[in-house]
Design a protein around this motif. Structure first.
Motif, PDB file in Angstrom:
ATOM      1  N   CYS A 394      14.308  39.301 -11.100  1.00 41.34           N
ATOM      2  CA  CYS A 394      14.052  38.232 -10.290  1.00 41.34           C
ATOM      3  C   CYS A 394      15.335  37.325 -10.616  1.00 41.34           C
ATOM      4  N   GLY A 395      15.918  36.963  -9.427  1.00 43.58           N
ATOM      5  CA  GLY A 395      17.345  36.137  -9.594  1.00 43.58           C
ATOM      6  C   GLY A 395      18.596  37.108  -9.534  1.00 43.58           C
ATOM      7  N   LEU A 396      19.531  37.255  -8.734  1.00 38.20           N
ATOM      8  CA  LEU A 396      20.699  37.918  -8.637  1.00 38.20           C
ATOM      9  C   LEU A 396      21.822  37.009  -8.354  1.00 38.20           C
ATOM     10  N   ASP A 397      23.053  37.262  -8.813  1.00 35.21           N
ATOM     11  CA  ASP A 397      24.212  36.794  -8.694  1.00 35.21           C
ATOM     12  C   ASP A 397      25.498  37.598  -8.889  1.00 35.21           C
ATOM     13  N   PHE A 398      26.521  37.629  -8.156  1.00 38.42           N
ATOM     14  CA  PHE A 398      27.760  38.065  -8.863  1.00 38.42           C
ATOM     15  C   PHE A 398      28.457  37.092  -9.464  1.00 38.42           C
ATOM     16  N   TYR A 399      29.018  37.381 -10.485  1.00 39.80           N
ATOM     17  CA  TYR A 399      29.599  36.230 -11.410  1.00 39.80           C
ATOM     18  C   TYR A 399      30.971  36.049 -10.614  1.00 39.80           C
ATOM     19  N   THR A 400      31.252  34.598 -10.252  1.00 39.99           N
ATOM     20  CA  THR A 400      32.559  34.322  -9.588  1.00 39.99           C
ATOM     21  C   THR A 400      33.230  33.433 -10.362  1.00 39.99           C
ATOM     22  N   GLY A 401      33.064  32.948 -11.368  1.00 36.43           N
ATOM     23  CA  GLY A 401      33.762  31.729 -12.194  1.00 36.43           C
ATOM     24  C   GLY A 401      35.050  32.447 -12.871  1.00 36.43           C
ATOM     25  N   ASP A 402      35.646  31.523 -13.643  1.00 39.18           N
ATOM     26  CA  ASP A 402      36.864  31.730 -14.515  1.00 39.18           C
ATOM     27  C   ASP A 402      36.487  31.692 -16.011  1.00 39.18           C
ATOM     28  N   LEU A 403      35.518  31.457 -16.411  1.00 39.23           N
ATOM     29  CA  LEU A 403      35.110  31.323 -17.557  1.00 39.23           C
ATOM     30  C   LEU A 403      35.057  32.424 -18.482  1.00 39.23           C
TER      31      LEU A 403
END
Length: 472
Positions: A394-403
């Motif tokens: 449940c829930g999905l995202d490509f990590y796109t940040g810089d941290l």
């Protein structure tokens, strides 16, 4: 009779009692094992909820007496997706499971461990802080800007967090939802061009109000609107299925909303408990849909020119997608899909492709019976990855940040059943590495990269959102 010819009376009663007693001991149902085999998939390994409700919170919607609970296990609650177990569990098995539930319920005066403040992963030490607390079944999060987040609560509320403070009053005038079973207010998505147009998108379970049936049929609906003075205004319906396709069941609605770089809006409708309909392109359920942000149908949709097909369809054979993400470099659509008992899937969704449900699957029915012996067929896609046993994705995202520089473009996958966030390294169409980066704080309903580069995790039981950052 002995050698002297006198008869000897031998009593076998103690032996009978002895063997009967020991046979009973051996034949006693193993209630914890039965629970894990048949119930944990939906109600959680610790009985505190998963795809279905907690069994140790004192709330019994369909009767609190043991007899009611035994009846519900034996005969099922079909409209909520709970199957009958009368063919796979004996009455003694069911009675033992209920006793196990009751004992666990009595012993669960245990308070759930508090959210950890720091977590170690292979690459980083994570700082964990509470972003929003005391929420009721939060389902999704998205961001208006660097200082403002929107969170849905499944009973039908849209909440706002401003400058790190959860606003006490929900957004007014949001759509009426059917909050029953797995339904309610589900996804929220902010338009990629929000600064210019102000649009916000919602997905929810919608009931036919003019229905004369005692249990009104329902289906997933997608709308967009704007927020002015904390009020939902200017609503437009982007997708509403034909009334005759609505279902009386209360599970498998989907639904996530994502946007690709070319202005398309993708959303998924679950099979609504009618798996065979996922193969029928005249129906909306068990499919991924693609429209433009204003609800118009793209001219290159794969079934546009088939007279009998729904024009918004993009793919077929999808059981119940509750994770969707667009690859930040390729623009491809990736999804996570709930399997039955075993067979949760990670898929890369392509135009017009058929992903097999329920003709092929790696899972079984929740009561242990076989859905199909087939896992492969020509013309049907294989998952990039499947989990067996299921983790309740449940829930999905490509990590796109810089941290988290080492995690750039990796997939963040939420898991309800094991209360986890998993990190997947994907190369082309293969998952080459998988690790658990967060676990045990609650059932993970959504996971998202924030505009600040932090990872935001939406939790159920407890209802809260936590923020993950690397320790400096």
């Amino acid at each position: 009779m002995n050698s002297s010819g006198k008869s000897i009376k031998i009593s076998f009663y103690p032996l009978i009692v002895f063997f009967a007693f020991n046979f009973n001991l051996c034949a006693q149902p193993d209630a914890p094992a039965l629970y894990q085999q048949y119930c944990a998939q939906c109600h959680g390994a610790e009985l505190n909820g998963g795809m279905a409700s907690s069994l140790v919170d004192g709330v019994w919607q369909f009767g609190a007496e043991d007899g009611y609970i035994r009846r519900n296990i034996k005969h099922g609650i079909p409209h909520l997706g709970m199957p009958s177990y009368e063919r796979t569990m004996s009455d003694d098995d069911i009675r033992a499971v209920v006793q196990y539930i009751r004992e666990t319920e009595r012993n669960k005066g245990v308070v759930k461990p508090s959210t950890p403040q720091m977590v170690e992963t292979m690459d980083y030490f994570l700082e964990v802080e509470t972003f929003a607390d005391n929420l009721e079944i939060p389902w999704a999060i998205d961001f208006l800007d660097g200082n403002t987040a929107l969170i849905t609560e499944r009973p039908g509320r849209l909440r706002m967090v401003k400058n790190g403070v959860l606003q006490s009053e929900p957004v007014k005038n949001t759509p009426k939802v059917l909050h029953e079973g797995q339904g309610g207010l589900m996804d929220v998505a902010v338009d990629p061009d929000f600064e210019q147009n102000g649009w916000i998108y919602l997905a929810y379970s919608h009931a036919l109000e003019n229905s004369k049936e005692s249990r009104p049929p329902a289906m997933t609906r997608v709308v967009r609107g704007k927020i002015e003075n904390n009020t939902w205004v200017k609503e437009q319906v982007l997708f509403e299925a034909p009334a005759e396709t609505y279902q009386a069941t209360r599970h498998h609605y989907g639904c996530r909303i994502v946007f690709d770089p070319w202005g398309h809006l993708f959303f998924a409708v679950g099979d609504r408990g009618a798996g065979y309909q996922a193969q029928d392109f005249t129906l909306p359920n068990g499919k991924v849909h693609r429209i433009f942000k204003d609800g118009a149908v793209p001219g290159d949709n794969p079934f546009l020119y088939d007279e009998t097909a729904m024009k918004s369809l993009f793919s077929l054979g999808n059981r119940n997608i509750q994770g969707m993400a667009i690859h930040p470099e390729t623009g491809e659509l990736w999804t996570t899909e709930h399997g039955p008992m075993g067979g949760d899937e990670l898929n890369r969704i392509e135009s017009g492709k058929n992903y097999g449900w329920e003709t092929i699957t790696y899972g079984r029915n929740y009561n242990g019976t076989i859905i199909t012996e087939l896992t492969h067929l020509p013309g049907m896609e294989q998952p990039v990855l499947y989990w067996k046993p299921s983790i309740a994705v449940c829930g999905l995202d490509f990590y796109t940040g810089d941290l988290f520089g080492k995690w750039k473009n990796r997939l963040l996958v939420g898991a309800l059943k094991y209360e986890e966030v998993r990190l997947l390294q994907v190369e082309e169409d293969r998952v080459v590495h998988e690790q658990v980066i967060f676990k045990g704080a609650g059932r993970v309903r959504d996971v998202s990269t924030g505009p600040d580069g932090a990872i935001y995790v939406v939790l159920n039981n407890p209802g809260k959102v936590v923020r993950l950052t690397p320790r400096e």
